[in-house]
Write a protein that holds these residues in place. Structure first.
Motif, PDB file in Angstrom:
ATOM      1  N   ASP A 236      -4.614   9.894 -10.430  1.00 41.43           N
ATOM      2  CA  ASP A 236      -3.218   9.590 -10.118  1.00 41.43           C
ATOM      3  C   ASP A 236      -2.657   8.646 -11.180  1.00 41.43           C
ATOM      4  O   ASP A 236      -2.614   7.431 -10.998  1.00 41.43           O
ATOM      5  CB  ASP A 236      -3.106   8.970  -8.723  1.00 41.43           C
ATOM      6  CG  ASP A 236      -1.681   8.965  -8.195  1.00 41.43           C
ATOM      7  OD1 ASP A 236      -0.755   9.035  -9.025  1.00 41.43           O
ATOM      8  OD2 ASP A 236      -1.496   8.878  -6.974  1.00 41.43           O
TER       9      ASP A 236
ATOM     10  N   HIS B 295      -5.926  -0.651  -6.633  1.00 39.57           N
ATOM     11  CA  HIS B 295      -6.907   0.429  -6.466  1.00 39.57           C
ATOM     12  C   HIS B 295      -6.181   1.758  -6.327  1.00 39.57           C
ATOM     13  O   HIS B 295      -5.186   1.875  -5.602  1.00 39.57           O
ATOM     14  CB  HIS B 295      -7.729   0.146  -5.208  1.00 39.57           C
ATOM     15  CG  HIS B 295      -8.836   1.123  -4.941  1.00 39.57           C
ATOM     16  ND1 HIS B 295      -8.644   2.314  -4.265  1.00 39.57           N
ATOM     17  CD2 HIS B 295     -10.164   1.078  -5.244  1.00 39.57           C
ATOM     18  CE1 HIS B 295      -9.800   2.958  -4.163  1.00 39.57           C
ATOM     19  NE2 HIS B 295     -10.731   2.236  -4.745  1.00 39.57           N
ATOM     20  N   CYS B 296      -6.649   2.781  -7.051  1.00 36.44           N
ATOM     21  CA  CYS B 296      -6.092   4.127  -6.912  1.00 36.44           C
ATOM     22  C   CYS B 296      -7.059   5.136  -7.521  1.00 36.44           C
ATOM     23  O   CYS B 296      -8.029   4.765  -8.192  1.00 36.44           O
ATOM     24  CB  CYS B 296      -4.724   4.237  -7.570  1.00 36.44           C
ATOM     25  SG  CYS B 296      -4.755   4.170  -9.376  1.00 36.44           S
ATOM     26  N   SER B 297      -6.780   6.407  -7.331  1.00 40.23           N
ATOM     27  CA  SER B 297      -7.602   7.470  -7.891  1.00 40.23           C
ATOM     28  C   SER B 297      -7.412   7.548  -9.404  1.00 40.23           C
ATOM     29  O   SER B 297      -6.313   7.317  -9.924  1.00 40.23           O
ATOM     30  CB  SER B 297      -7.216   8.803  -7.251  1.00 40.23           C
ATOM     31  OG  SER B 297      -7.789   9.884  -7.954  1.00 40.23           O
TER      32      SER B 297
ATOM     33  N   ALA C 172       0.471   6.523 -10.047  1.00 42.84           N
ATOM     34  CA  ALA C 172       0.139   5.370  -9.202  1.00 42.84           C
ATOM     35  C   ALA C 172      -0.512   4.269 -10.027  1.00 42.84           C
ATOM     36  O   ALA C 172      -0.220   3.084  -9.844  1.00 42.84           O
ATOM     37  CB  ALA C 172      -0.784   5.793  -8.064  1.00 42.84           C
TER      38      ALA C 172
ATOM     39  N   LYS D 119      -6.094   4.568  -0.007  1.00 41.79           N
ATOM     40  CA  LYS D 119      -6.822   4.559  -1.277  1.00 41.79           C
ATOM     41  C   LYS D 119      -5.954   4.050  -2.439  1.00 41.79           C
ATOM     42  O   LYS D 119      -6.431   3.924  -3.553  1.00 41.79           O
ATOM     43  CB  LYS D 119      -7.313   5.987  -1.609  1.00 41.79           C
ATOM     44  CG  LYS D 119      -8.278   6.583  -0.594  1.00 41.79           C
ATOM     45  CD  LYS D 119      -9.617   5.893  -0.622  1.00 41.79           C
ATOM     46  CE  LYS D 119     -10.673   6.650   0.188  1.00 41.79           C
ATOM     47  NZ  LYS D 119     -10.323   6.867   1.581  1.00 41.79           N
ATOM     48  N   THR D 120      -4.693   3.761  -2.155  1.00 40.63           N
ATOM     49  CA  THR D 120      -3.757   3.362  -3.196  1.00 40.63           C
ATOM     50  C   THR D 120      -3.032   2.103  -2.738  1.00 40.63           C
ATOM     51  O   THR D 120      -2.146   2.165  -1.874  1.00 40.63           O
ATOM     52  CB  THR D 120      -2.733   4.491  -3.463  1.00 40.63           C
ATOM     53  OG1 THR D 120      -3.424   5.739  -3.595  1.00 40.63           O
ATOM     54  CG2 THR D 120      -1.935   4.210  -4.724  1.00 40.63           C
TER      55      THR D 120
ATOM     56  N   TYR E  30     -12.383   6.083  -9.118  1.00 45.61           N
ATOM     57  CA  TYR E  30     -11.229   5.231  -8.856  1.00 45.61           C
ATOM     58  C   TYR E  30     -10.965   4.287 -10.026  1.00 45.61           C
ATOM     59  O   TYR E  30     -11.863   3.957 -10.809  1.00 45.61           O
ATOM     60  CB  TYR E  30     -11.437   4.408  -7.582  1.00 45.61           C
ATOM     61  CG  TYR E  30     -11.446   5.258  -6.340  1.00 45.61           C
ATOM     62  CD1 TYR E  30     -10.253   5.697  -5.771  1.00 45.61           C
ATOM     63  CD2 TYR E  30     -12.649   5.645  -5.753  1.00 45.61           C
ATOM     64  CE1 TYR E  30     -10.258   6.502  -4.640  1.00 45.61           C
ATOM     65  CE2 TYR E  30     -12.658   6.452  -4.624  1.00 45.61           C
ATOM     66  CZ  TYR E  30     -11.462   6.874  -4.069  1.00 45.61           C
ATOM     67  OH  TYR E  30     -11.464   7.679  -2.960  1.00 45.61           O
TER      68      TYR E  30
ATOM     69  N   GLU F 220       0.821  -1.195   0.000  1.00 48.03           N
ATOM     70  CA  GLU F 220       0.000   0.000   0.000  1.00 48.03           C
ATOM     71  C   GLU F 220       0.865   1.258   0.000  1.00 48.03           C
ATOM     72  O   GLU F 220       2.004   1.256   0.475  1.00 48.03           O
ATOM     73  CB  GLU F 220      -0.916   0.023   1.229  1.00 48.03           C
ATOM     74  CG  GLU F 220      -0.165   0.072   2.549  1.00 48.03           C
ATOM     75  CD  GLU F 220      -1.083   0.000   3.755  1.00 48.03           C
ATOM     76  OE1 GLU F 220      -2.302   0.117   3.595  1.00 48.03           O
ATOM     77  OE2 GLU F 220      -0.551  -0.178   4.879  1.00 48.03           O
ATOM     78  N   LYS F 221       0.307   2.313  -0.549  1.00 45.54           N
ATOM     79  CA  LYS F 221       0.909   3.647  -0.475  1.00 45.54           C
ATOM     80  C   LYS F 221       0.132   4.488   0.524  1.00 45.54           C
ATOM     81  O   LYS F 221       0.699   5.213   1.317  1.00 45.54           O
ATOM     82  CB  LYS F 221       0.907   4.304  -1.847  1.00 45.54           C
ATOM     83  CG  LYS F 221       1.632   5.629  -1.908  1.00 45.54           C
ATOM     84  CD  LYS F 221       1.670   6.172  -3.338  1.00 45.54           C
ATOM     85  CE  LYS F 221       2.441   7.477  -3.418  1.00 45.54           C
ATOM     86  NZ  LYS F 221       2.468   8.011  -4.821  1.00 45.54           N
TER      87      LYS F 221
ATOM     88  N   ILE G 268       0.938   0.535 -10.293  1.00 39.33           N
ATOM     89  CA  ILE G 268       0.153  -0.617  -9.863  1.00 39.33           C
ATOM     90  C   ILE G 268       0.053  -1.641 -10.988  1.00 39.33           C
ATOM     91  O   ILE G 268       0.240  -2.851 -10.780  1.00 39.33           O
ATOM     92  CB  ILE G 268      -1.250  -0.171  -9.400  1.00 39.33           C
ATOM     93  CG1 ILE G 268      -1.148   0.558  -8.053  1.00 39.33           C
ATOM     94  CG2 ILE G 268      -2.207  -1.358  -9.294  1.00 39.33           C
ATOM     95  CD1 ILE G 268      -2.440   1.183  -7.591  1.00 39.33           C
TER      96      ILE G 268
END
Length: 310
Positions: free
Chosen positions: A142, A137-139, A145, A62-63, A118, A58-59, A149
């Motif tokens: 982004d 999963h990420c925005s 990211a 949400k990421t 997302y 994880e970052k 991923i």
């Protein structure tokens, strides 16, 4: 002499150039690491770390990349509905979909955008004995990211010789080596145990599960008993009889355990249940048997009584 000096200079120049290339390659070499609790290694995305509360990396909240290893007992079953139309029918915008291989294992991969802002990335692979799933999963905003991923998921390698520790991210352990019931797989956040840890079992074969949960306020034995009985009735269990209730501590932890006898789908069924808690963290431990009640009950208790909170 002059010729010798030229040769020496050429050799030194070549050596220095090679060393420079090696140094540059070392700096650019991606960091590959095994993910604790899995059989998987991947190139870690920049800025990501091992996840604290789940299996994966994880970052931020949400990421992340979450790993379900194993996911189900058969790739053909778990990938049958994994298709572009299925995701699109859920309202997702599928921007990539492909079939590939993870080593010698067939796989399916999809990248999607949701209406909530997302991006999701999913990979499932395996064979007739197992399947594994990765979920990124990420925005949608982004891009860096998202690319990281996707690159990480597509970089994975699977090594079935590694012994994965199912407790590495949890707050408890069980010593299943002393029992005939061994860890088999994760079913969401629930840990499933079967005879010998087999992924595929017969319908009437006994099973053992552990469900972690948190409690905001103390629960009485009466509360626990009532809640569980309602669940069993919803699942179709009839003629319920609760026996051998106990509130004795287990390994020093607050606990409630009992045996529930009844019928499930017309067949005599035993459910052994143990709820144990410490500092707001709790476990619902259950063993379900439809044959050999005495033998299975002994094994259920043997395994349940090895519970230990970290």
């Amino acid at each position: 002499m002059k010729y010798t000096i030229l040769l020496l200079l050429a050799f030194l120049t070549g050596l220095l150039h090679a060393q420079a290339l090696d140094s540059l390659a070392a700096k650019k070499a991606p960091t590959r690491a095994f993910i604790p609790g899995t059989h998987i290694s991947m190139v870690l995305p920049q800025g990501f770390k091992y996840a604290k509360d789940f299996t994966g990396v994880e970052k931020d909240d949400k990421t992340f990349i979450r790993i379900y290893d194993p996911y189900e007992s058969d790739y053909n079953t778990s990938s049958a509905a994994f298709s572009r139309p299925m995701f699109e029918n859920k309202g997702l915008d599928v921007f990539t979909f492909k079939t590939l291989n993870v080593g010698r294992y067939p796989a399916k991969y999809a990248g999607m955008k949701s209406s909530t802002g997302y991006k999701n990335y999913e990979l499932v692979f395996g064979d007739t004995n197992f399947s594994t799933m990765l979920y990124g999963h990420c925005s949608v905003n982004d891009e860096t990211a998202g690319k990281s991923i996707e690159d990480a998921i597509l970089s994975i390698k699977y090594d079935n010789k590694i012994k994965a520790d199912p407790y590495v991210h949890g707050y408890f352990t069980l010593a299943d080596s002393i029992s005939v019931f061994r860890f088999s797989k994760f079913n969401g956040d629930v840990l499933d145990y079967t005879l010998g840890g087999r992924m595929k079992i017969a319908n009437d074969q006994a099973v053992f599960t552990v469900t972690p949960f948190t409690i905001d306020k103390p629960m009485t034995d009466k509360d626990i008993k009532k809640s569980l009985e309602e669940i069993y009735k919803q699942d179709g269990m009839t003629s319920l009889k609760v026996k051998n209730e106990s509130s004795d501590k287990v390994n020093g932890y607050d606990a409630y355990q009992s045996e529930v006898y009844g019928k499930m789908n017309g067949k005599p069924t035993l459910i052994y249940q143990l709820t144990v808690a410490k500092d707001g963290k709790a476990l619902l431990i259950m063993g379900v048997a439809k044959t050999d009640f005495d033998k299975n009950l002994e094994e259920f208790k043997k395994l349940a009584n090895t519970v230990n909170f970290k």
